[in-house]
Design a protein around this motif. Structure first.
Motif, mmCIF file in Angstrom:
data_model
loop_
_atom_site.group_PDB
_atom_site.id
_atom_site.type_symbol
_atom_site.label_atom_id
_atom_site.label_comp_id
_atom_site.label_asym_id
_atom_site.label_seq_id
_atom_site.Cartn_x
_atom_site.Cartn_y
_atom_site.Cartn_z
ATOM 1 N N SER A 241 -29.172 -36.952 26.541
ATOM 2 C CA SER A 241 -28.381 -36.808 25.312
ATOM 3 C C SER A 241 -28.678 -35.542 24.526
ATOM 4 C CB SER A 241 -28.640 -38.020 24.403
ATOM 5 O OG SER A 241 -29.941 -37.951 23.840
ATOM 6 N N VAL A 246 -32.741 -32.027 28.428
ATOM 7 C CA VAL A 246 -32.097 -31.074 29.346
ATOM 8 C C VAL A 246 -33.126 -30.054 29.837
ATOM 9 C CG1 VAL A 246 -30.443 -29.139 29.448
ATOM 10 C CG2 VAL A 246 -29.747 -31.334 28.433
ATOM 11 N N THR A 263 -25.203 -37.161 32.086
ATOM 12 C CA THR A 263 -24.933 -37.483 30.691
ATOM 13 C C THR A 263 -23.719 -38.406 30.675
ATOM 14 O OG1 THR A 263 -24.682 -36.624 28.447
ATOM 15 C CG2 THR A 263 -23.491 -35.453 30.178
ATOM 16 N N TYR A 267 -21.670 -38.573 24.527
ATOM 17 C CA TYR A 267 -22.596 -37.588 23.956
ATOM 18 C C TYR A 267 -21.928 -36.236 23.683
ATOM 19 C CZ TYR A 267 -26.073 -41.092 24.901
ATOM 20 O OH TYR A 267 -26.771 -42.269 24.914
ATOM 21 N N LEU A 300 -25.031 -29.766 26.238
ATOM 22 C CA LEU A 300 -24.614 -30.658 27.325
ATOM 23 C C LEU A 300 -23.443 -30.073 28.117
ATOM 24 C CD1 LEU A 300 -24.891 -34.127 25.525
ATOM 25 C CD2 LEU A 300 -26.470 -33.139 27.202
#
Ligand SMILES: [Zn+2]
Length: 471
Positions: A241, A246, A263, A267, A300
């Motif tokens: 998230s 990451v 993911t 998110y 993301l």
């Protein structure tokens, strides 16, 4: 039964061309230009995309959790999935403490029998290796097509395992070729923060996020990566998230380690401020990990574009707002954790990923279909459009305008995380192994058409039966 789909723009992870696809029985048997073949059913896909059926590697249907049970069972959840272009998913069997894995699997199979609308597999969530489930029994699961083990590093006092159980499971996976999946959050630290917040009188939904800071996700992600290195197993980190988790995945992948991350749709779109909505509206967004500060959304998108993260799931774990989420009206820690989303993944990622210029159509197919199939032992039977593959396909109308709403979705959930969002592009016809599931906004097939799929071990192919059969 044969089906000829004519003139669609066929999109796979690698290809993009206009062609005809012929389905004989349950599998694709011929792809070409202007196929002149008689078929029981002809579908004109001119001007439409023809996509592989999407695969959702992370769902929770008919699952007891937080003193209640998710509001979608196998039939309602899979119906909702089918309308969204998802034709296969992998659901989590949760081992009750003290139960064997066989008992847990039997229980989950009995919830699915006769209700299946799409194809499905199971992951095994290991909660207890001391009573009930043994390492030997765990090692036998891949032979039954259950080729992934999930561990919760959070939810202390409920699903959480200690590092001993995590590591022992990793060692079994290294032997059996199963994939280890982790819910990576530091459950001990979170438990301390939750108790302190409640003692100070903080009860509102946004404290769900304030007591689960992103560092607790980053720490657990890194811990799981390092332990997987020691054990020598492949690792898949679910529902990443934030930047803090990451980063260790990016580092591991840069080193060439066998580490993968996923993911989920929400998110990219729901941020921390949603939890602050008044009159307990914020309770709708209590899922775990929590919605994060908005800056994480660009992190993301970048991660899915550059293959730091390799799949997008939904983590569909739906609870009614009215009656289930409200169990925690006076105490955020009693709000059942989870959100709906099984139906809208393709629409949302197409709109904001592809139409928004963030990822290509091919990459969208890779993230929603091909990579989940490859990582979870379903490829090339599923996850692509190819001769010999299951005829799981979506005729997708890229011009169709839809406003996403709980009033029109097919989940039993009484709210939608993306309520009011306008998208252009939506599934029009959905096929499962050559059977038309959804057409003209109706469910055409009846429950029972879906099947359990015995998945291959991590890194191995699931060969289409027709291709491997002797001529
Ligand atoms: Zn989940």
């Amino acid at each position: 039964m044969s089906v000829l789909i004519k003139g669609g723009r066929v999109i796979t992870a690698a290809d993009d061309y206009v062609g005809d696809v012929f389905v004989d029985g349950e599998r694709i048997s011929l792809i070409g230009e202007s196929l002149d073949l008689a078929a029981d059913r002809v579908i004109d896909a001119t001007g439409k995309y023809l996509l592989p059926g999407c695969i959702d590697p992370h769902t929770h249907l008919d699952m007891p959790f937080g003193g209640t049970v998710t509001c979608d069972d196998v039939e309602s959840g899979q119906t909702s999935a089918a309308f969204g272009g998802t034709t296969c998913h992998v659901d989590f069997v949760i081992q009750p403490k003290g139960a064997t894995f066989a008992e847990a699997l039997d229980d989950w199979r009995s919830k699915a029998n006769g209700k299946q609308v799409i194809d499905m597999g199971y992951h095994m969530a290991v909660t207890d290796l001391k009573d009930g489930g043994s390492l030997e029994e765990l090692a036998g699961l891949p032979d039954q097509g259950v080729t992934s083990y999930k561990l919760f590093m959070a939810y202390k006092g409920a699903l959480m395992v200690d590092d001993e159980t995590l590591f022992k499971t990793m060692e079994v996976a290294a032997d059996t070729g199963a994939l280890v999946m982790v819910h990576a959050e530091n459950g001990d630290a979170i438990d301390v923060l939750v108790k302190k917040a409640l003692a100070e009188g903080h009860t509102e939904p946004h404290w769900h996020a304030l007591t689960r800071p992103p560092e607790t996700e980053g720490e657990a992600t890194n811990r799981a990566i390092q332990l997987a290195r020691v054990a020598g197993c492949a690792l898949y980190v679910v529902h990443v998230s934030c930047k803090e988790s990451v980063e260790p995945i990016a580092l591991a992948r840069d080193k060439g380690w066998n580490v993968w991350g996923e993911t989920c749709t929400q998110y990219f779109f729901v941020d921390y401020t949603f939890l602050e909505r008044p009159n307990f509206e914020g309770g709708k967004y209590v899922y775990t990990p929590p919605p994060r500060a908005k800056a994480n959304q660009d992190v993301l998108w970048n991660a899915v574009r550059t293959d730091i993260l390799s799949a997008i799931s939904t983590d569909h774990c739906a609870f009614l707002w009215d009656g289930q989420k409200t169990m925690g009206r006076d105490d955020f820690s009693k709000i059942p954790n989870g959100g709906p989303g099984i139906e809208n993944r393709l629409q949302m990622i197409h709109e904001f990923g592809v139409r928004g210029g963030r990822i290509s159509l091919n990459r969208m197919v890779e993230l929603l279909c091909t990579n989940p199939a490859k990582l979870f032992g379903l490829y090339p039977r599923k996850g692509t459009i190819a001769v010999g593959s299951d005829a799981d396909m979506v005729v997708f109308d890229p011009a169709k305008k839809v406003t996403i709403s709980a009033r029109t979705h097919h989940s039993r959930c009484d709210y939608n995380l993306f309520e009011g969002t306008e998208v252009t592009g939506s599934p029009e016809v959905v096929l499962l192994r050559g059977n038309v599931l959804v057409e003209n906004g109706d469910l055409v097939a009846s429950a029972g058409v879906g099947q359990f799929v015995k998945r291959a071990r991590f890194g191995q192919e699931l060969k289409p039966e027709r291709v491997t059969a002797a001529a």
